[in-house]
Design a protein around this motif. Structure first.
Motif, short mmCIF file in Angstrom:
data_model
loop_
_atom_site.label_atom_id
_atom_site.label_comp_id
_atom_site.label_asym_id
_atom_site.label_seq_id
_atom_site.Cartn_x
_atom_site.Cartn_y
_atom_site.Cartn_z
N ARG A 239 1.20 -1.35 0.05
CA ARG A 239 0.18 -0.05 0.11
C ARG A 239 0.69 0.90 0.34
N PRO A 264 -7.28 -5.60 -4.39
CA PRO A 264 -7.98 -4.50 -4.60
C PRO A 264 -7.12 -3.64 -4.59
N LEU A 265 -5.72 -3.27 -3.88
CA LEU A 265 -5.18 -2.97 -4.17
C LEU A 265 -4.84 -1.97 -6.26
N ALA A 267 -6.59 -4.22 -8.50
CA ALA A 267 -7.76 -3.17 -8.96
C ALA A 267 -7.75 -1.53 -9.39
N GLU A 268 -7.48 -0.80 -8.53
CA GLU A 268 -7.52 0.23 -7.74
C GLU A 268 -6.05 0.98 -8.84
N LYS A 270 -3.19 0.85 -7.75
CA LYS A 270 -1.98 1.30 -6.53
C LYS A 270 -0.46 0.36 -6.85
N ASP A 309 -12.11 -10.33 -9.46
CA ASP A 309 -11.56 -9.55 -8.86
C ASP A 309 -10.84 -8.23 -10.04
N CYS A 310 -10.39 -8.56 -10.57
CA CYS A 310 -9.23 -8.24 -11.39
C CYS A 310 -9.00 -8.38 -12.31
#
Length: 460
Positions: A239, A264-265, A267-268, A270, A309-310
């Motif tokens: 992160r 999720p990082l 997918a965003e 980051k 999810d990604c």
């Protein structure tokens, strides 16, 4: 002689007689994995800080350091050959790296080496160099950039977050070569990352022996960082690195359950949607004999969940075929698993014994001709999967990072391609195209491993 990974020096000639007043010069040969490359960068940085020059050729060096690899027999042979060449062409050689854990093996072939150290031994190497090539009196004549000396292109850098490994894989001797897991403090890692990005690095490649185990040896110690409290653990590191504005690529990630939290990082946007996971096999029986960590996890279900999810996720892995006890049924299961997993980037090795590995005592050795046949079948299947997945990218638009420009063609990489080991994107370059820049492209063609593209003009 170029201080570069995997390639031996090109220059010929014995150790030089330095001109009066000239600083002593050290040549460098760096072999092995990116983790060894980082060790080489640290040694070279410290040598420069102490006033030594780094010679690009044997004939310009007063002494040569050879950073070796000792993981498998072919790497040992390459390292011994490199030491021999350095002795023949220069005559004054200090040996370091993983093969240095077996000094008797080195001295049996090359008794004239000046000194031998193990891996991750910067201070010992510096002491050996200073003994045989005394340090200049003024180490501050030349100023170094804050990020130190690196052996990679200016726009990407390897970020080593730990040494050693706690796993006890039966085919591996890394714990005996590099010790148990030794994580760097997270604030130390982040300070280095910030310095690299300020120095022009556009891509950080996170490496270790087991990236997903990061911080476990420190009991995930909490530290203060930029006015906040963060833990020394894999997800916190990902992160924080993702906030620096550079590409962040994660290598050597074992599929522990907590790895799901990084998706999720990705997918965003980051962290790059890229995971390098050494699955090694798919047969539960073979994985048990390998003593692989997380071997009981339902990896196919995990892969499907990650891609749900990604969807942009790229998966790279390596496998071993012909491991002792591997049956025809085990190998067929591996091919079936590969078909379902649809991994994007795949490497494969034929099993070979490594001195000191527990697997040497296993029965059921697979004959060499069967190993060759299985390797060929595996790579053929992997190539077909790669071709199909890349073909589906034709017509898509994506961002790429330019590594170099050759004869009017820019050689670049997508977020799904790590340098040196994955594919490339070839683009007709403009006069303004430079290494280290990001450009937007449209994919126009694909082959088994690489892509072709055209640059998308910027809006007027």
């Amino acid at each position: 002689m170029a201080p570069a990974p995997t390639t031996a020096p090109a220059g010929r000639g014995r150790a030089r007689k330095p001109p009066r007043g000239a600083p002593p010069a050290v040549g460098f040969v760096s072999l092995g994995c990116p983790k060894a490359l980082v060790d080489s960068e640290r040694i070279i940085t410290e040598l420069r800080l102490r006033g030594y020059e780094i010679a690009p050729e044997y004939r310009g060096a007063d002494l040569v350091v050879v950073n070796t690899c000792g993981f498998i027999e072919s790497a040992i042979d390459e390292s011994l050959s490199a030491i021999g060449e350095a002795l023949e062409e220069n005559g004054r050689v200090v040996v370091t790296g993983c093969l240095g854990m077996h000094p008797d093996k080195i001295r049996a072939r090359h008794p004239k080496v000046l000194a031998i150290t193990g891996p991750h031994a910067t201070e010992e190497v510096l002491a050996a160099v200073n003994t045989h090539l005394p340090q200049p009196h003024d180490p501050h004549l030349d100023l170094l950039p804050p990020q130190g000396v690196r052996l990679t292109p200016r726009h990407y850098a390897y970020l080593k977050i730990s040494e050693g490994c706690n796993n006890k894989c039966s085919f591996c001797i890394i714990p005996s070569l590099r010790g148990l897991l030794d994580s760097r403090p997270i604030d130390d890692v982040l300070r280095e990352a910030e310095t690299l990005v300020r120095g022009g690095v556009r891509e950080l490649l996170v490496i270790s022996q087991d990236t997903s185990a990061y911080g476990s040896d420190l009991r995930y110690r909490a530290v203060e960082w930029r006015g906040r409290t963060i833990d020394t653990r894999f997800i916190d590191l990902a992160r924080e690195l993702g906030s620096l504005g550079a590409w962040v690529r994660l290598h050597y990630v074992y599929p522990y359950p907590h790895v799901d939290a990084v998706i999720p990082l990705m997918a965003e946007g980051k962290v790059l949607p890229y995971l390098d996971i050494p699955f090694q096999h798919a047969s539960p029986a073979v994985l048990r004999r390998m003593r692989r960590p997380a071997h009981a996890e339902n990896t196919l279900a995990r892969i499907h969940g990650w891609r749900r999810d990604c969807p942009e996720l790229t998966l790279r892995s390596t496998f071993i075929v012909g491991f002792p006890g591997e049956t025809a049924a085990d190998f067929d299961l591996l091919l079936q698993w590969l078909d379902e997993a649809q991994l994007d980037r795949v490497g494969c090795f034929k099993y070979s014994p490594v001195e000191g590995a527990a697997a040497n005592a296993l029965d059921g050795a697979v004959p060499e001709d069967i190993q060759d046949e299985r390797y060929a079948r595996f790579m053929e299947r992997a190539a077909a999967i790669s071709s199909g997945r890349l073909a589906r990218r034709v017509g898509q638009r994506t961002r790429v990072l330019v590594d170099r420009v050759e004869d009017g063609i820019a050689i670049a990489r997508t977020s799904g391609d790590a340098p040196e080991i994955d594919g490339v994107v070839r683009i007709k370059a403009s006069a303004a195209t430079r290494p280290g820049e990001f450009i937007e492209v449209e994919i126009t063609g694909a082959d088994t491993y690489d892509l072709e593209a055209r640059a998308i003009p910027l809006p007027a």
